[in-house]
Design a protein around this motif. Sequence first.
Motif: not given
Length: 417
Positions: A42-45, A66-73, A78-84, A174-176
């Motif tokens: 329960x921690x939002x970035x 084995x697969x690794x998956x990183x899921x972001x919600x 409102x939409x959120x943009x995740x810059x990389x 925004x929070x994810x």
Amino acid sequence: MPGRLDDVPMFNSNSPEWVKVPGILLSTFPPQGKTVPTAHLNYAFNGPFTLFTHHFSLNPKDLRTLYLGILVRNPGRSPVTLSIPAVASYLLNPDAPFANKPQMLENPTGAIHSGPGIRAVDTVLRGQRQPDFPAAVSIPAGGDRLLLNHPIPVKGLDRNLNGRSTFIRLSSSGPVYVADLAMYAPKTQEGKERSPTLAEWQTLLKTSGLAGPRDKTPTPPGRPGNLIYGRVAGVQKGSAWKATLADPGQAVLKLPSPGQTIAYPISTLRSGRFGTGQSQAAPLLVRYPDTAYEAHGNYCVHYDLALPLRNGTDTPQTVALTLTTPVKADRLAPQGLRFLASPTFPFFRGTVRLRYSSAEGRSITRYFHLWHRTGEQVKPLLTLNLNPKSTQTVKLDFLYPPDSTPPQVLKISTLSR
């Protein structure tokens, strides 16, 4: 060491290191509506953050991948943009196998490496983004996106062993919430392996417990006896340590007398503070109860150090800068830092960057891959000649390499003439 860790959080997933039971490696999602609520922290970035994940697959049944998956919600409306801006993900085999290297090699392009985590932080240090990652991801309101959906294949490899290390610099508008998940490859109707779908990762997140087997339970702070640090699985406070190494209250670092050395500790931790009383290990904002209490080793923390070297004498001086790994100690022996006649295990493996000016005033940037054993006497990174009454600033920075073992020291030595 002057300075301190910044406040930029890091998603740090390193437990269990050896994954044999798939499930949740680290989830900062809320626990509500989950089959195993305790698997979610329960921690939002929101804003800048970094992400590190480092896991191995060993001897899976029927050699499954084995697969690794990183899921972001995005939990908002409102939409959120995740810059990389920078990201790298490498396999142990074939991308970056562990290998013995010379003590120090020039590494201008990043072609030299000795492990997947080491190669990943080298790539990000240079501000690069691997081509299979986008520059940004748009996440709709209430929606999920996969940031990583990558395999760890083992078939045909020695001991059926492989691993993957990933390091990412990110910024969210925004929070994810973020989760690192492990799943064996589903199969098609023809019996062939395929990549998991977003829906399959969502189901695993909702219904699964923690991946296994669990690592050794760490020793609580202050408890006497044998110290077990434990593996990290949580969100740490701090992604960078920026400092100017200068005399107290001054803007410059006066060179020590000829034949003398100043030493600054790097990545100190419980039972390894070299008499300074300073632990640089990042605190954890949230963690699982059976994982490390601190981010011991500060994997992927950006050490960004400036050294304004001052020769205040009337004669030229020669100064040497050396990054080295003395024998770990919490208190200093009378003789100071200790080294070994026959050093054994590699304790520091990775790339560091030096920036300084030539005698003609030309800016120089150099990258070195270091491969140091504990207690090993090593060559200086840089030797400079300083004119009388002159100051020259040298900048040293690196992302603390995974698969290295703290602590280290940075030595500034004035050479005898």
